[in-house]
Design an enzyme around this catalytic site. Structure first.
Site, PDB file in Angstrom:
ATOM      1  N   VAL A  22       0.831  -1.207   0.000  1.00 43.95           N
ATOM      2  CA  VAL A  22       0.000   0.000   0.000  1.00 43.95           C
ATOM      3  C   VAL A  22       0.865   1.256   0.000  1.00 43.95           C
ATOM      4  O   VAL A  22       0.596   2.206  -0.732  1.00 43.95           O
ATOM      5  CB  VAL A  22      -0.957  -0.003   1.212  1.00 43.95           C
ATOM      6  CG1 VAL A  22      -1.645   1.337   1.383  1.00 43.95           C
ATOM      7  CG2 VAL A  22      -1.985  -1.119   1.069  1.00 43.95           C
ATOM      8  N   GLU A  23       1.899   1.277   0.825  1.00 42.28           N
ATOM      9  CA  GLU A  23       2.693   2.487   1.002  1.00 42.28           C
ATOM     10  C   GLU A  23       3.612   2.801  -0.175  1.00 42.28           C
ATOM     11  O   GLU A  23       3.758   3.958  -0.551  1.00 42.28           O
ATOM     12  CB  GLU A  23       3.522   2.398   2.292  1.00 42.28           C
ATOM     13  CG  GLU A  23       2.700   2.422   3.555  1.00 42.28           C
ATOM     14  CD  GLU A  23       2.026   3.765   3.796  1.00 42.28           C
ATOM     15  OE1 GLU A  23       2.539   4.804   3.327  1.00 42.28           O
ATOM     16  OE2 GLU A  23       0.982   3.765   4.455  1.00 42.28           O
ATOM     17  N   SER A  24       4.264   1.780  -0.732  1.00 38.59           N
ATOM     18  CA  SER A  24       5.270   2.050  -1.766  1.00 38.59           C
ATOM     19  C   SER A  24       5.038   1.283  -3.059  1.00 38.59           C
ATOM     20  O   SER A  24       5.808   1.457  -4.001  1.00 38.59           O
ATOM     21  CB  SER A  24       6.662   1.689  -1.243  1.00 38.59           C
ATOM     22  OG  SER A  24       6.770   0.280  -1.098  1.00 38.59           O
TER      23      SER A  24
END
Length: 96
Positions: A22-24
């Site tokens: 999700v983040e990267s």
């Protein structure tokens, strides 16, 4: 790797993998306008240990990210919730 970092801090490797995705998007060179970098999108000003190594090094970034995840899970756990309602703990930690 994700399993190693998760194991060092006793967090679920699947949860850490979801956060990385999700983040990267799994990009170790990812960055954000807020200064978050690497796989776990860690912000050095909040996690100075990130600067103890290459913040974009996947192993180092995952280690710092897993440590922070473990800290959040401990902080936002409600006594007794860990066994019965881990999802609520994860949701509270995710809001941090």
């Amino acid at each position: 790797n994700i399993r190693s970092a998760a194991g060092r801090y006793a967090v679920d490797p699947a949860l850490l993998a979801i956060i990385v995705t999700v983040e990267s998007g799994g990009d170790p060179r990812a960055g954000s306008p807020a200064g978050a970098v690497g796989l776990a999108q860690v912000v050095a000003r909040y996690h100075p240990r990130l600067n103890d190594g290459d913040p974009y090094d996947p192993d180092h970034n995952l280690d710092v990210g897993a440590e922070y995840l473990a800290e959040c899970l401990r902080t936002y756990a409600v006594a007794g919730d860990e066994a019965n309602d881990w999802q609520a703990t994860v949701e509270r930690a995710g809001m941090a």
